[in-house]
Design a protein around this motif. Structure first.
Motif, PDB file in Angstrom:
ATOM      1  N   SER A 112      36.249  43.094  42.182  1.00 34.35           N
ATOM      2  CA  SER A 112      37.168  41.824  43.312  1.00 34.35           C
ATOM      3  C   SER A 112      36.763  41.136  42.947  1.00 34.35           C
ATOM      4  O   SER A 112      35.846  40.693  41.839  1.00 34.35           O
ATOM      5  N   GLU A 113      37.413  39.729  43.422  1.00 32.08           N
ATOM      6  CA  GLU A 113      36.892  38.405  42.845  1.00 32.08           C
ATOM      7  C   GLU A 113      35.749  38.026  42.656  1.00 32.08           C
ATOM      8  O   GLU A 113      35.375  36.744  41.723  1.00 32.08           O
ATOM      9  N   HIS A 114      34.877  38.182  43.590  1.00 35.88           N
ATOM     10  CA  HIS A 114      33.004  37.822  44.380  1.00 35.88           C
ATOM     11  C   HIS A 114      32.365  38.338  43.880  1.00 35.88           C
ATOM     12  O   HIS A 114      31.665  38.364  44.152  1.00 35.88           O
ATOM     13  N   PHE A 115      32.847  39.916  43.277  1.00 35.17           N
ATOM     14  CA  PHE A 115      32.090  41.023  43.447  1.00 35.17           C
ATOM     15  C   PHE A 115      30.355  40.148  42.258  1.00 35.17           C
ATOM     16  O   PHE A 115      29.790  40.798  42.730  1.00 35.17           O
ATOM     17  N   GLU A 116      30.100  39.708  41.277  1.00 33.13           N
ATOM     18  CA  GLU A 116      29.492  39.607  40.742  1.00 33.13           C
ATOM     19  C   GLU A 116      28.640  38.655  41.202  1.00 33.13           C
ATOM     20  O   GLU A 116      27.048  39.085  40.983  1.00 33.13           O
ATOM     21  N   GLU A 117      28.775  38.071  41.645  1.00 27.54           N
ATOM     22  CA  GLU A 117      28.114  36.570  42.434  1.00 27.54           C
ATOM     23  C   GLU A 117      27.402  37.380  43.694  1.00 27.54           C
ATOM     24  O   GLU A 117      25.763  37.340  44.632  1.00 27.54           O
ATOM     25  N   VAL A 118      28.322  38.066  45.172  1.00 26.32           N
ATOM     26  CA  VAL A 118      28.024  38.406  46.555  1.00 26.32           C
ATOM     27  C   VAL A 118      27.241  40.022  45.978  1.00 26.32           C
ATOM     28  O   VAL A 118      25.743  39.883  46.737  1.00 26.32           O
ATOM     29  N   GLY A 119      27.421  40.534  44.846  1.00 27.07           N
ATOM     30  CA  GLY A 119      26.786  41.986  44.534  1.00 27.07           C
ATOM     31  C   GLY A 119      25.353  41.889  43.645  1.00 27.07           C
ATOM     32  O   GLY A 119      24.222  42.690  44.061  1.00 27.07           O
ATOM     33  N   LEU A 120      25.131  40.287  42.851  1.00 35.81           N
ATOM     34  CA  LEU A 120      23.471  39.929  42.963  1.00 35.81           C
ATOM     35  C   LEU A 120      22.948  40.631  43.864  1.00 35.81           C
ATOM     36  O   LEU A 120      21.549  41.741  43.162  1.00 35.81           O
ATOM     37  N   GLN A 121      22.453  40.077  45.044  1.00 40.14           N
ATOM     38  CA  GLN A 121      21.773  40.510  45.633  1.00 40.14           C
ATOM     39  C   GLN A 121      21.604  42.038  45.698  1.00 40.14           C
ATOM     40  O   GLN A 121      19.930  42.272  46.811  1.00 40.14           O
ATOM     41  N   THR A 122      22.880  42.500  46.196  1.00 41.09           N
ATOM     42  CA  THR A 122      22.510  44.075  46.842  1.00 41.09           C
ATOM     43  C   THR A 122      22.110  45.228  45.875  1.00 41.09           C
ATOM     44  O   THR A 122      21.874  45.739  45.767  1.00 41.09           O
ATOM     45  N   ILE A 123      22.718  44.394  44.494  1.00 35.78           N
ATOM     46  CA  ILE A 123      22.190  45.505  43.246  1.00 35.78           C
ATOM     47  C   ILE A 123      20.620  44.645  43.485  1.00 35.78           C
ATOM     48  O   ILE A 123      20.190  46.485  42.922  1.00 35.78           O
ATOM     49  N   GLN A 124      19.763  44.073  43.103  1.00 30.81           N
ATOM     50  CA  GLN A 124      18.691  43.754  43.455  1.00 30.81           C
ATOM     51  C   GLN A 124      18.518  44.300  44.426  1.00 30.81           C
ATOM     52  O   GLN A 124      16.933  45.505  43.883  1.00 30.81           O
TER      53      GLN A 124
END
Length: 277
Positions: A112-124
């Protein structure tokens, strides 16, 4: 020992939570296949997320999408996708809720449009919870071939994963999509990090049944390797269930054998223990 059929989960079992594939696991699988055993990965990943280093091990095929896709050799045995209408409903609902997500299909992972920036903290955080240092991982290191900026209305989806802002997002998704299977991952209950939406009435255990029927093999000759709750149907189906020590308590409690952690040669040591190599 007669020829066996071995099913191995990928994330947290075959590879660690930083996507590192131990050399010892590669060696064990190649030796087992040389001994006449068949080895399939059995994973939540779609085929697009099974990267070349995994295929290069040498495998007999895969169960993907937690059971929605079955491939033996070059033959697709079974594939059930979310309908185009349901897929559009999911995307529209997630957009309306302001939830970032990625679409999982055999043709690619579509962010999705902002997955990369929003997902960073979640993936970490997900990596940290699995006992690894998540400070250096990024969305692109975890999903190296993820596609950004593509059309999100698709007709080839195996499932959809979305970042939870709260556990209530999952509860609302259950109500919104009664004809689909809605789950969570990255933690239990209120600690879950992701929700997911997929095809109902299919799981890894049912897919194992279909694959065994296709290749003419018996349940009595099966091994299942896993690390998480999603692997329980596979353990319930197979003759022998092996959990890695780095896995969750639920799967270890029902395992017939607990091997070493992924990074401590768990796959190799278990194959050796059971005489597969």
């Amino acid at each position: 020992m007669g020829n066996k059929v071995i099913f191995i989960d990928v994330d947290g079992t075959l590879v660690n939570y930083e996507n590192v594939l131990p050399d010892s696991a590669v060696e064990a699988i190649r030796m087992a296949r040389n001994n006449g055993h068949k080895v399939y990965i059995c994973t939540g990943r779609s085929e697009a997320e099974v990267y070349q280093n995994i295929w290069d091990i040498g495998l007999d095929g895969m169960i993907g999408g937690n059971g929605t896709y079955i491939k033996s050799g070059d033959e697709v045995v079974f594939h059930q996708v979310i309908s185009k209408e349901e897929s559009k409903h999911i995307v529209d609902w997630l957009h309306a809720k302001g939830l970032e997500f990625y679409l999982e299909s055999n043709s690619g992972l579509y962010a999705s449009e902002h997955f990369e920036e929003v997902g960073l903290q979640t993936i970490q955080e997900y990596t940290n919870r699995k006992g690894r240092d998540g400070s250096q991982v990024t969305v692109r290191t975890i999903f190296p071939e993820m596609i950004f900026g593509a059309d999100l209305y698709r007709d080839d989806l195996n499932k959809v994963s979305f970042i939870l802002k709260s556990y209530n997002d999952y509860l609302e998704a259950v109500k919104e999509f009664p004809n689909l299977k809605v789950g969570t991952w990255g933690g239990a209950g209120e600690t879950a990090l992701f929700g997911d939406v997929g095809v109902k009435s299919i799981d890894k255990g049912k897919a194992v049944d279909m694959l065994l029927e296709h290749i003419g093999a018996s349940i009595e000759d099966t091994f299942a390797f896993g690390d998480a709750k999603i692997d329980i149907p596979m353990f319930e189906k197979c003759a022998v269930g092996v959990a890695v020590a780095s896995g969750g308590d639920e799967i270890k409690a029902m395992a017939d054998y607990v091997t070493d952690a992924v990074d401590d040669d768990g796959i190799y040591n278990a194959f050796k223990h059971f005489g597969l190599i």
